[in-house]
Motif scaffolding. Structure first.
Motif, mmCIF file in Angstrom:
data_model
loop_
_atom_site.group_PDB
_atom_site.id
_atom_site.type_symbol
_atom_site.label_atom_id
_atom_site.label_comp_id
_atom_site.label_asym_id
_atom_site.label_seq_id
_atom_site.Cartn_x
_atom_site.Cartn_y
_atom_site.Cartn_z
ATOM 1 N N VAL A 683 -67.665 14.611 -34.205
ATOM 2 C CA VAL A 683 -69.191 14.750 -33.899
ATOM 3 C C VAL A 683 -69.218 15.126 -32.591
ATOM 4 O O VAL A 683 -69.123 14.485 -31.495
ATOM 5 N N ALA A 746 -70.992 12.345 -43.541
ATOM 6 C CA ALA A 746 -71.368 13.573 -42.777
ATOM 7 C C ALA A 746 -72.943 14.029 -42.894
ATOM 8 O O ALA A 746 -73.631 14.138 -41.878
ATOM 9 N N PRO A 768 -76.227 17.331 -34.875
ATOM 10 C CA PRO A 768 -74.628 17.184 -34.654
ATOM 11 C C PRO A 768 -73.949 18.453 -35.350
ATOM 12 O O PRO A 768 -74.438 18.877 -36.303
ATOM 13 N N ILE A 770 -70.386 18.638 -36.811
ATOM 14 C CA ILE A 770 -69.168 17.973 -37.559
ATOM 15 C C ILE A 770 -68.018 18.547 -37.939
ATOM 16 O O ILE A 770 -68.219 19.361 -38.687
ATOM 17 N N TYR A 804 -71.431 20.586 -41.129
ATOM 18 C CA TYR A 804 -70.163 20.045 -41.063
ATOM 19 C C TYR A 804 -69.441 21.079 -41.571
ATOM 20 O O TYR A 804 -69.813 21.700 -42.607
#
Length: 824
Positions: A683, A746, A768, A770, A804
């Protein structure tokens, strides 16, 4: 908002200065101060904090290089970058300016784009410089705090790099051995060279046991050489806190504790019982040590008593110790004082006659503290039959005098008074007197007492003779100490006067007896004044004595624990097997040392370092158990703090990179054994650097702490959230059902972090990116999994952030696009 950075521009041309102001007019993150007089510029630099100096190379009152040098004399401006401006294209001019400390160079006429670009580059450089200076200062303060804690502790701290052999020894570590800061090299061999040769094999074996993972810590007592050449007993406790990827030990830390005084006390208490028995066995008297009770159990008798009555230890004393009514009352008073914990220093003396054996005895009794700390009665019996008979004989028959006189065990000296009874001359001595006085009869007879014994006045011996001559009364004098260049010791005297006016002194050397009493008194003082707690039990492990330090550490008074089993102190934290092994060691070797967790009277559980030993009688039968212990709570707390800092991030409290690596390696082994799947999530926070640079590191640190809390809320207790450094986090999900489970977590992480953060009145937004790798799909070792998760994280950033990406594969792409559709 953060304070704008300041630029100081110095040029003798107002036109150039106005042009600079116009070029930077739209900038909001810095402001420009201008001066056409170098002296005015220097004065303003002392009043303002400057982040960039722009100076003309050639000015009428002061050239640019001189101005720059005087500007940097101020410590606050030592690292401030300098942009030099000149109308000359001369390479020598540029070389001289750069060599004098300028960071960059511009040539007139100024190009607006080039000028603003150079200015911003140099301001960015200054930002990085200031950030670095702040970090260096924080590290210095942190180091000072820990150095203060280390120096203030009674324990020395060491830190060993096992791969290189380099070692750090704290100031206290060196000082407890008498060394200064520069006396010991920072290397493992320095410690090894100080070790006593006899201790080296055991210490190295203990260390190897721990380094190979066979023991959780290494804990060993050793002797280290002090600077003066003597050896001190040191307790070393250490633990490996960092290993390589192959599991090899890389770094270990630990503490050293000076236990010299405790070792001396242990040796003293262990030896005192045997030493007392040996001393009392060679004394030419009968010695009885009796328990303070109505039964009067005999705790000890010396060899003379055993030869006379047989082995009577453990029996009642009354068939062997005789007293009269008056003496018994005095003994009762003496015992009363003893039971109150204060042994009386008074000697009670009397004479008894044994009609069965037809022997006269002189008996002395007093209450003393025995070697186990208990208060007992000690009676010393001297056979005075010969002395009694000699007195009677001398008074009845002069004819039998010589034979008895020469063969008496006691020393006898006969004096003739002179100078009106103020001085005395030797008239006769027997052989025992010659042995006691260390002088022959031929030398003594006819000489004045002061010629051979100059200390008779100070010791009181002369006063005894004068009093006997003056009063004509027989009298027994207890032991007095006499010393001169030839002879010293304790001597008892029985002095009386013959009808002829001669004074007779019967002398007994009682030095060994008095030294034995002194040993007992010394043992009692050590017991009472020890800083460590001392507990003494009988052979059935019932407490018979404790010292003051025991009460201070445990909270129990002496009366509360007398007769109790020491298990009343047990905390229950150590199981039955631990105590079985402890007792087995104690029974086999006679001693045990180690760490115990006990409970105070208040209920508080605390650690202690304990040393247990066994005291036995002359038959080898156990009579007592002796325990010496100290409270090591503060030392344990320091060790736990060191251990925590070695494995956790100090800002967020999350596991650090080393702990994450360790847990990942263990989890992969378990997943392989149980045929399970796990996921690794890298992350990285988007635009965190912008927040950190604009609002400052303090706000950035608070944001990282809040992000850590939200990440923890999104995973299970069995999962691990760690901070790798900066704004990077690694999350390990154990025993997952498949990629969908990792994708679900996630998604929760993205939703949680995307919500606004309110920090110090600022509303902050971050998202974030990821990257996800799966075991066993993407790899079977930690290096591969981490590398692929890291690459996937960068792919998530490249694809627009706030999402992600799995580490390759169609399934990862499908889940990735599915999540984008769900969030759209």
């Amino acid at each position: 908002m953060s304070t704008p950075m300041r630029i100081l521009a110095v040029d003798d041309s107002r036109t150039i200065l106005t042009l600079m102001q116009q070029m930077t007019l739209r900038s909001t993150d810095f402001e420009i101060l201008v001066a056409d007089d170098p002296r005015e510029a220097l004065q303003r630099s002392h009043q303002e904090s400057i982040d960039l100096l722009i100076v003309d190379y050639m000015m009428p009152r002061m050239d640019g290089i001189t101005l720059m040098q005087r500007f940097k004399e101020n410590p606050c401006h030592e690292h401030v970058p300098v942009l030099m401006i000149t109308a000359s294209d001369d390479v020598e001019v540029r070389h001289r300016a750069l060599q004098s400390g300028a960071n960059d160079f511009l040539t007139k006429p100024l190009d607006m784009l080039e000028f603003t670009t150079r200015v911003r580059n140099m301001l960015d450089l200054r930002k990085y410089q200031k950030a670095l200076e702040e970090n260096i200062e924080l590290l210095r303060q942190s180091e000072e705090r820990w150095q203060f804690a280390i120096d203030g502790s009674d324990d020395g701290v060491w830190d060993w790099n096992i791969e290189t052999g380099e070692a750090f020894f704290s100031r206290r570590w060196k000082a407890m051995l008498g060394y200064g800061e520069e006396d010991i090299a920072n290397h493992y061999t320095s410690w090894r060279e100080l070790m006593h040769p006899e201790d080296l094999p055991l210490v190295l074996w203990e260390i190897q046991q721990h380094l190979q993972g066979k023991e959780p810590v290494f804990l060993v007592e050793m002797r280290l050489r002090s600077k003066d050449g003597s050896y001190k007993w040191i307790l070393t406790r250490g633990k490996v806190v960092e290993r390589t990827s192959d599991g090899e030990p890389r770094r270990a830390v630990g503490t050293n504790t000076d236990i010299s005084k405790r070792k001396e006390m242990e040796d003293y208490l262990k030896d005192s019982s045997d030493r007392m028995r040996k001393i009392l066995d060679v004394i030419d008297v009968l010695v009885f040590v009796v328990e303070m009770s109505d039964e009067g159990q005999l705790l000890f008798v010396n060899k003379n008593v055993r030869d006379l009555y047989g082995d009577i230890e453990g029996k009642s004393c009354w068939p062997y110790i005789r007293t009269g009514a008056e003496i018994e009352q005095e003994l009762d008073d003496n015992i009363l004082l003893s039971n109150q914990g204060s042994p009386s220093g008074e000697n009670l003396q009397w004479e008894t006659y044994d009609p069965e054996r037809k022997r006269w005895h002189h008996r002395k009794e007093r209450a003393i503290r025995w070697v186990d700390g208990s208060v007992v009665r000690m009676q010393v019996v001297s056979d005075i039959t010969e002395r009694k008979n000699s007195v009677d004989f001398l008074q009845r028959s002069e004819r039998k005098y010589r034979e008895l006189f020469d063969n008496m065990k006691s020393g006898v000296a006969i004096y003739e008074a002179c100078d009106r009874g103020r001085d005395f001359i030797f008239k006769d001595v027997n052989k025992s007197a010659e042995n006691i006085l260390l002088a022959s009869k031929e030398v003594l007879i006819g000489s004045h007492i002061r010629e051979h014994f100059p200390g008779v006045t100070e010791s009181g011996v002369l006063n005894m003779l004068q009093e006997a001559h003056r009063t004509q009364v027989s009298r027994h004098y207890p032991a007095i100490y006499y010393s001169d260049e030839r002879i010293s010791g304790y001597f008892e005297h029985f002095v009386y006067t013959l009808p002829t006016g001669e004074v007779v002194a019967i002398i007994d050397d009682v030095t060994e007896e008095r030294l034995a009493e002194h040993e007992l008194h010394l043992a009692a003082k050590v017991f009472d004044n020890s800083m460590d707690a001392i507990v003494i039990t009988d052979e059935n492990n019932r407490i018979v004595s404790v010292n003051e330090a025991f009460s201070e550490i445990t909270g129990y008074s002496r009366d509360e624990v007398m007769g109790e089993n020491p298990r009343i102190l047990s905390s229950g934290l150590q199981d039955h097997t631990f105590y079985e092994e402890m007792w087995t060691s104690l029974q086999k070797s006679g001693q045990w040392k180690g760490e115990l967790w006990n409970r105070r009277k208040s209920g508080e559980v605390y650690p202690q370092w304990a040393s247990l030993s066994v005291a036995s009688d002359n038959k080898g039968q156990i009579t007592n158990y002796i325990a010496i212990f100290s409270d090591i709570s503060e030392r344990k707390a320091a060790e736990e703090r060191i251990q925590y800092l070695a494995w956790h991030d100090p800002l967020t409290g999350l596991p650090n990179r080393a702990l994450m690596q360790d847990r990942l390696e263990r989890s992969l082994t378990l997943a392989q054994r149980n045929d399970e799947q796990l996921a690794l999530l890298f992350v990285d926070l988007d635009r965190f650097k912008t927040i950190n640079d604009t609002l400052g590191h303090h706000i950035g640190d608070l944001l990282l702490q809040e992000v850590s809390k939200r990440l923890l809320d999104c995973v299970r207790e069995s999962d691990t959230v760690s901070r790798q450094g900066g704004d990077e986090f690694v999350i390990m999900l154990l025993n997952i059902s498949g990629p969908e489970a990792a994708a679900k977590v996630a998604g929760k992480l993205i939703d949680a972090v995307a919500k606004p953060f309110i920090i110090d009145g600022n509303t902050l937004h971050t998202t974030p990116s990821i990257g996800i790798s799966l075991y066993p799909k993407d790899g079977s070792d930690k290096q591969t999994l981490m590398k692929k998760a890291d690459s996937a994280m960068y792919a998530a950033k490249d694809s627009g952030r706030n999402n992600y990406v799995f580490a390759g594969g169609e399934e990862g792409e499908r889940l990735h696009h599915s999540n984008i559709e769900e969030n759209s």
